[in-house]
Design a protein around this motif. Structure first.
Motif: not given
Length: 577
Positions: A80-90
């Motif tokens: 899951p961490s890879i997808l989250l790295s594409y997102l801004t903190p918001e």
């Protein structure tokens, strides 16, 4: 506008060929790869492609970022961490992978952002494609269609490149992603009302590197069935049952399943059948002895080619109608008329249905101008009207495996059930889902649970008989297929517990399609002549031609038809279905 063809681009991903439950070997990506599911390795597992995505790179433009995001979606279950790295903190704080998985066709177009004010940091990007399917949270796979469009807001990342500021909830996978990482999976539960037969539930399960596919199948079997079978089936695996281990033994000739939990000795046979058929149907234990243990101690053993009664189709005899008389079909062709009044020629009787065979005997029902009549196919059998009214007001009769006869009264909008053993007349059955629908056909499957409901002239829906005894009702209605408005469905017949045959008259001619009622996947059956009706039992399919009253049988190759009777052969039929 540009098009994402992700597997042909090495910049955003790598692909791994993995065995569920084993180590992985990385393959450098230069294009798409396919592997044979029957490759070497653990017989309890299946090989598959695992997606390896990478984090967004500072030198990536919009296209590369969107390709990388889609690859990260496909790899989310493993990392899951890879997808989250594409997102801004918001976006990371608001987004969730929960909910149905949207499946789209492989070709996805990237619509570049429109011109914007120089002070506006947000780039409006849209992905466009076509819907392919939906995978619900209960693992139901439902084909869909139509245009798909999803907007994204991108912003410049502090280190370079882009991040996604807003991401719609849930995962979006391509059809290739699903082919690579999911498998159509057949599970078996018990008929709730009789508990004498297994009922198929069809799901899509994701393969895992952390466990064998055999364990994935049984772990899902411990959970409730899909929504289409809710309250219609039950299980012999009580709540609290756990899969402690699954392994191959004795040189691979034996599968050992070790369970723990509150197992009930009285349900030993049903538990053995559920596990055996669920593993066999998914080709991870077929032909092998399955030893089931409870807390490491012997509990029961499932031998190959045993327990066949759990998939009983309630009779193998094929029948056909000539001038109102029921004939049985021999191996080579006509076999003679059945005993009693059912074997006598008569006018005004149609839409015949044969009940479950009991000690070699069956009942036959038919629709007449004044209702629905029943006769036993024995020498002393006589026709008796059991449901009264104008014949055209009723759908063709259909038998349940419990011996009851069903029809839908279109005039009064009520589902009727007649039990020959009760001494009472037909009684209404609660069917709230049918309110306001133009019900034109209704057929109960041989599993005693699923019901085909046709509405109008061109829509087929699937329902289920839920509850038990007096509380039984028709529920869980969902659409299966619909034809073009100009087309007409001529006939519908149950094949096995998973498939319906749908005969359609279209502008292009007659079309016969076999549809899996669990996931909606369909296969066309070639026709050499126009057909009037079809009947099926497992792999055996019979059809009446539109002209000449000829009876045909579909070959095992599912491509060729052979004439069984050349003339004077009316509608074919099998027990139930």
């Amino acid at each position: 506008m540009t098009r994402i063809r992700r597997l042909g681009t090495a910049v955003a991903l790598a692909v791994t060929v993995a065995w569920a439950g084993s180590g992985c070997t990385v393959i450098p990506v230069s294009g798409p790869y396919t592997v044979n599911d029957q490759g070497a390795g653990d017989p309890l597992s299946k090989p598959f492609h695992r997606m390896i995505a990478i984090k967004p790179q500072p030198n990536w433009g919009i296209d590369e970022t969107m390709r990388g995001l889609q690859a990260a979606m496909a790899a989310y279950a493993d990392d899951p961490s890879i997808l989250l790295s594409y997102l801004t903190p918001e976006a990371r704080a608001k987004w969730s992978a929960g909910g149905p998985v949207t499946v789209v066709e492989d070709a996805i177009d990237v619509v570049p952002p429109p011109p914007r004010e120089a002070t506006d940091p947000v780039l409006k990007v849209v992905l466009k494609g076509k819907y392919a399917a939906r995978i619900d949270e209960d693992d139901t796979y439902t084909p869909t269609g139509g245009s798909w469009e999803q907007p994204f807001d991108l912003v410049k990342a502090p280190q370079g490149g882009y991040l996604v500021k807003s991401l719609p909830q849930g995962l979006v996978l391509t059809r290739a992603d699903v082919r690579r990482a999911y498998r159509p999976t057949t599970l078996y539960y018990l008929n709730r009302s009789l508990q004498d037969r297994l009922v198929v539930d069809r799901v899509r399960l994701r393969l895992k590197t952390t466990e064998s596919f055999a364990q994935t199948v049984l772990e899902r079997l411990l959970k409730p069935p899909t929504a289409t079978l809710k309250d219609a089936v039950t299980t012999s695996l009580p709540e609290g049952t756990r899969i402690e281990s699954i392994r191959s033994g004795e040189g691979g000739e034996r599968v050992v399943v070790n369970l723990s939990g509150p197992l009930d000795l009285s349900s030993r046979d049903a538990l053995r059948a559920q596990i055996k058929y669920s593993l066999n149907a998914n080709d991870v234990a077929k032909g092998r002895t399955i030893e089931i243990q409870a807390n490491g101690e012997p509990y029961t053993t499932a031998l190959p080619n045993t327990d066949e009664s759990w998939l009983d189709d309630s009779g193998k005899t094929a029948y056909y109608v000539t001038k109102g008389a029921i004939h049985y079909l021999s191996k080579d062709g006509p076999g003679g008329v059945v005993a009693g009044a059912a074997g006598e020629q008569r006018d005004g009787y149609s839409d015949f249905a044969v009940s479950k065979e009991e000690n070699g005997n069956s009942l036959v029902a038919a629709r007449t101008s004044t209702g629905i009549s029943v006769a036993a196919m024995v020498p002393q059998g006589r026709w008796q009207e059991v449901i009264h009214g104008k014949g055209d007001d009723f759908t063709a009769p259909t038998w349940h495996r419990d011996g009851s006869l069903w029809t839908y009264d279109r005039k009064d909008s009520v589902l009727l059930r007649y039990d020959p053993s009760s001494g009472r007349g037909a009684e209404p059955v609660e069917a709230p889902n049918l309110a306001g629908l133009d019900v034109t056909r209704l057929r109960i499957a041989r599993d005693g649970v699923r019901v085909m409901v046709m509405t109008g002239r061109n829509t087929v829906q699937i329902s289920a008989l839920t509850g038990e005894g007096p509380q039984m009702k028709l529920g869980n209605l969902r659409a299966l297929t619909a034809t073009n408005e100009a087309d007409k469905i001529i006939d519908v017949a149950w094949g096995d517990e998973e498939h319906l045959l749908v005969l359609v008259q279209s502008q292009a001619g007659h079309i016969l399609t076999e549809i899996n009622v669990g996931d909606g996947e369909s296969t066309g059956v070639p026709l050499t002549e126009r057909l009037r009706s079809v009947a099926a039992l497992g792999d055996r399919v019979l059809a009446e031609t539109d002209k000449g009253a000829k009876l045909l049988e579909l070959g095992q190759d599912r491509q060729t038809w052979t004439a069984k009777i050349d003339s004077d052969a009316g509608a074919p039929l099998f027990p139930l279905g």
